[in-house]
Design an enzyme around this catalytic site. Structure first.
Site, mmCIF file in Angstrom:
data_model
loop_
_atom_site.group_PDB
_atom_site.id
_atom_site.type_symbol
_atom_site.label_atom_id
_atom_site.label_comp_id
_atom_site.label_asym_id
_atom_site.label_seq_id
_atom_site.Cartn_x
_atom_site.Cartn_y
_atom_site.Cartn_z
ATOM 1 N N ASN A 23 0.801 -1.224 0.000
ATOM 2 C CA ASN A 23 0.000 0.000 0.000
ATOM 3 C C ASN A 23 0.838 1.280 0.000
ATOM 4 O OD1 ASN A 23 -2.239 -1.567 -0.133
ATOM 5 N ND2 ASN A 23 -2.897 -1.244 1.988
ATOM 6 N N ARG A 122 -16.847 1.707 -2.237
ATOM 7 C CA ARG A 122 -15.664 2.519 -1.914
ATOM 8 C C ARG A 122 -15.661 3.800 -2.738
ATOM 9 N NH1 ARG A 122 -10.752 -1.794 -1.493
ATOM 10 N NH2 ARG A 122 -9.630 -0.112 -0.468
ATOM 11 N N ASP A 305 -7.408 -3.895 7.733
ATOM 12 C CA ASP A 305 -6.770 -4.961 6.945
ATOM 13 C C ASP A 305 -6.297 -6.126 7.818
ATOM 14 O OD1 ASP A 305 -7.233 -3.516 4.702
ATOM 15 O OD2 ASP A 305 -5.153 -3.102 4.203
ATOM 16 N N ARG A 397 -2.401 -11.029 -4.798
ATOM 17 C CA ARG A 397 -2.344 -9.589 -5.054
ATOM 18 C C ARG A 397 -1.480 -8.879 -4.027
ATOM 19 N NH1 ARG A 397 -8.031 -6.933 -5.566
ATOM 20 N NH2 ARG A 397 -6.579 -5.231 -5.275
HETATM 21 C C1 UD1 Z 1 -6.549 1.853 1.777
HETATM 22 C C2 UD1 Z 1 -5.876 0.511 1.617
HETATM 23 C C3 UD1 Z 1 -6.739 -0.601 2.163
HETATM 24 C C4 UD1 Z 1 -7.137 -0.285 3.600
HETATM 25 C C5 UD1 Z 1 -7.735 1.115 3.720
HETATM 26 C C6 UD1 Z 1 -8.007 1.536 5.154
HETATM 27 C C7 UD1 Z 1 -4.551 0.793 -0.377
HETATM 28 C C8 UD1 Z 1 -4.319 0.428 -1.791
HETATM 29 N N1 UD1 Z 1 -5.636 0.283 0.212
HETATM 30 O O1 UD1 Z 1 -7.745 1.832 1.003
HETATM 31 O O2 UD1 Z 1 -6.006 -1.802 2.110
HETATM 32 O O3 UD1 Z 1 -8.108 -1.231 4.028
HETATM 33 O O4 UD1 Z 1 -6.846 2.081 3.151
HETATM 34 O O5 UD1 Z 1 -6.831 1.480 5.904
HETATM 35 O O6 UD1 Z 1 -3.767 1.505 0.238
HETATM 36 N N2 UD1 Z 1 -14.151 6.953 1.753
HETATM 37 C C9 UD1 Z 1 -15.143 7.753 1.246
HETATM 38 N N3 UD1 Z 1 -14.833 8.640 0.241
HETATM 39 C C10 UD1 Z 1 -13.565 8.737 -0.273
HETATM 40 C C11 UD1 Z 1 -12.564 7.901 0.245
HETATM 41 C C12 UD1 Z 1 -12.874 7.012 1.258
HETATM 42 O O7 UD1 Z 1 -16.292 7.686 1.681
HETATM 43 O O8 UD1 Z 1 -13.351 9.554 -1.187
HETATM 44 C C13 UD1 Z 1 -14.441 6.001 2.873
HETATM 45 C C14 UD1 Z 1 -14.298 4.550 2.468
HETATM 46 O O9 UD1 Z 1 -15.480 4.031 1.904
HETATM 47 C C15 UD1 Z 1 -13.966 3.905 3.798
HETATM 48 C C16 UD1 Z 1 -13.137 4.971 4.516
HETATM 49 O O10 UD1 Z 1 -13.450 6.194 3.868
HETATM 50 O O11 UD1 Z 1 -15.136 3.682 4.550
HETATM 51 C C17 UD1 Z 1 -11.639 4.738 4.476
HETATM 52 O O12 UD1 Z 1 -11.216 4.471 3.142
HETATM 53 P P1 UD1 Z 1 -9.748 4.786 2.618
HETATM 54 O O13 UD1 Z 1 -8.844 5.059 3.779
HETATM 55 O O14 UD1 Z 1 -9.833 5.794 1.538
HETATM 56 O O15 UD1 Z 1 -9.312 3.408 1.978
HETATM 57 P P2 UD1 Z 1 -8.501 3.179 0.655
HETATM 58 O O16 UD1 Z 1 -7.494 4.262 0.484
HETATM 59 O O17 UD1 Z 1 -9.434 2.886 -0.457
#
Ligand code: UD1
Length: 430
Positions: A23, A122, A305, A397
């Site tokens: 990540n 997401r 995770d 992955r």
């Molecule tokens: C990253 C990690 C993933 C991990 C997650 C949380 C990578 C490639 N993936 O995912 O393995 O589980 O962080 O530690 O690094 N959200 C919104 N709007 C947005 C963005 C996020 O509503 O624009 C929400 C998501 O649905 C979720 C929360 O915010 O409920 C956290 O998501 P986020 O930290 O963004 O996860 P990822 O970056 O997708």
């Protein structure tokens, strides 16, 4: 289709080396194209997501030279195309990091909108809100996000929720905008800090990564850099919980123990001994573990995770545990598979109520997503008899040589692709 076949029951014992964090590697590969000079990345994990993203940047024109299994040289001076194909975003969601990187460097980017995925919906509204705040016009057309800016200028961005992806994407784009950007309510994960350190090593001016306020002063261009990716706290955590589930004794090497503290605390709470060294942790589980409660949270809280892995361990611990998932709504899919192995778990909304059982029995199960798949392998290692795990492409992955590393710890596990190979394994293990 490949599967894992496992004969469970052996305590894992020995040493395991942890690789670079997937990540962190994904956004860092994306950011590497932001300079026209050559970037050398070391300690890259050799996992599918990383390899697909390297292909994606080659496809838009970057030069990628593999130096060895964990080192790659990237040169972004030959990029001719700022639009990423759907094929890549379909395989790996995190190719959306190319939005921030391309927008920062070329002031335009086109990336297909990532769909939902196995762990729940997401959205990426916070990423887009950040891009708009720094002057980009962002529209969604024909399934793609098209971002353009005549002039990007620093701004104040307050994230509605703590998002790793949004923090990193906005940080990348803003690092080449005019003036100062402040991101508030930023994610504090070690991989956010690692991306900031990498951008700074190329000449960016980013302060505060690792706290919830990140301050960025935009610069005009980046320069060459050689950078080593931070150790993977989730890979490390997975082996720590594998030691706990199998009543083993494992030295997890090449880690930053501070990043593992939320996991260490839970393991100690349920009865493991955890010893910390400068760059290693040793986990020993010598007796039956006991119940606890856990709630997933942004860093430094307990990571989402690592939720399936603790779920598996608690399903074998004495007493009733409660696991609350507060980040993604669909992360309990492994529970039905675990029930087939004898676990007693009831899911209500975002909570799993786990009544610990004395042991699992091997079964044929399938991997619903990356972390859940790894957790089910751990369950198979702890179970009596043979377990076959389907759909292991999810696991590949994010875990380099999962079966090889587990075998060095004494696990009986093999990757198989046919009924004949399954029979051969069964004959061999008796
Ligand atoms: C990253 C990690 C993933 C991990 C997650 C949380 C990578 C490639 N993936 O995912 O393995 O589980 O962080 O530690 O690094 N959200 C919104 N709007 C947005 C963005 C996020 O509503 O624009 C929400 C998501 O649905 C979720 C929360 O915010 O409920 C956290 O998501 P986020 O930290 O963004 O996860 P990822 O970056 O997708």
């Amino acid at each position: 289709m490949e599967q894992y076949i496992i004969k469970g029951g052996n305590p894992l014992v020995g040493e395991v080396e942890i690789g670079g964090a997937k990540n962190a590697a994904l956004p860092i590969i994306s950011a590497a194209i932001m300079t026209d000079e050559t970037v050398t990345l070391e300690n890259l994990p050799d996992v599918n997501d990383v390899n697909v993203l390297l292909e994606a940047i080659e496809r838009i024109g970057a030069q990628v030279e593999r130096v060895d299994r964990h080192t790659v040289k990237i040169n972004g001076s030959t990029i001719g195309d700022c639009s990423v194909e759907y094929e890549f975003i379909k395989k790996i969601r995190a190719s959306y990091y190319l939005l921030g990187a391309l927008l920062g460097k070329y002031k335009r980017a086109e990336v297909p909108l990532p769909g939902g995925c196995n762990i729940g919906s997401r959205p990426i509204d916070q990423h887009l809100k950040g891009f708009r705040a720094i002057g980009a016009k962002v529209e969604i057309s024909h399934g793609s996000i098209i971002a353009r800016a005549d002039h990007m200028r620093g701004s104040h961005v307050f994230l509605d929720m703590v998002s790793v992806g949004a923090t990193i994407n906005i940080m990348m784009a803003a690092s080449m905008a005019d003036g100062r950007t402040i991101i508030e309510n930023a994610a504090k994960e070690p991989h956010v800090v690692d991306v900031a350190n990498f951008l700074n090593s190329m000449g960016a001016d980013i302060k505060g990564a690792g706290t919830d306020v990140i301050r960025i002063r935009g610069v005009e261009r980046f320069h060459r850099s050689t950078y080593s990716i931070v150790p993977d706290m989730i890979e490390a955590g997975t082996y720590m919980f594998a030691a706990a589930a199998t009543k083993g004794d494992v030295m997890v090497k090449n880690v930053i123990p501070k990043h593992l503290e939320a996991m260490t605390a839970k393991l100690e709470e349920i009865g493991c001994e955890v010893e910390e060294f400068d760059d290693a942790v040793r986990v020993v589980a010598s007796k039956r573990l006991t119940r606890t409660h856990v709630k997933t949270q942004p860093y430094p809280g307990y990571p989402t995770d690592m939720q399936p892995q603790i779920g598996v361990v608690l399903a074998l611990a004495s007493g009733t545990s409660i696991v609350t998932e507060s980040i993604f709504e669909n992360r309990f899919k492994y529970v039905d598979e675990l029930a087939r192995m004898g676990a007693s778990v009831k899911v209500e909304g975002n909570t799993a109520i786990i009544d610990g059982v004395a042991g699992f029995t091997g079964a044929r199960i399938s991997s619903p997503d990356l972390r859940a798949g790894a957790a089910l392998v751990v369950a198979g290692l702890a179970a009596e008899g043979i377990t076959i795990v389907d759909d292991i492409v999810y696991i590949q992955r994010g875990y380099e040589d999962f079966e090889g590393k587990l075998r060095t710890l004494g696990a009986e596990i093999e990757r198989v692709a046919s009924e004949k190979e399954i029979q051969k394994f069964k004959l061999r293990v008796g």
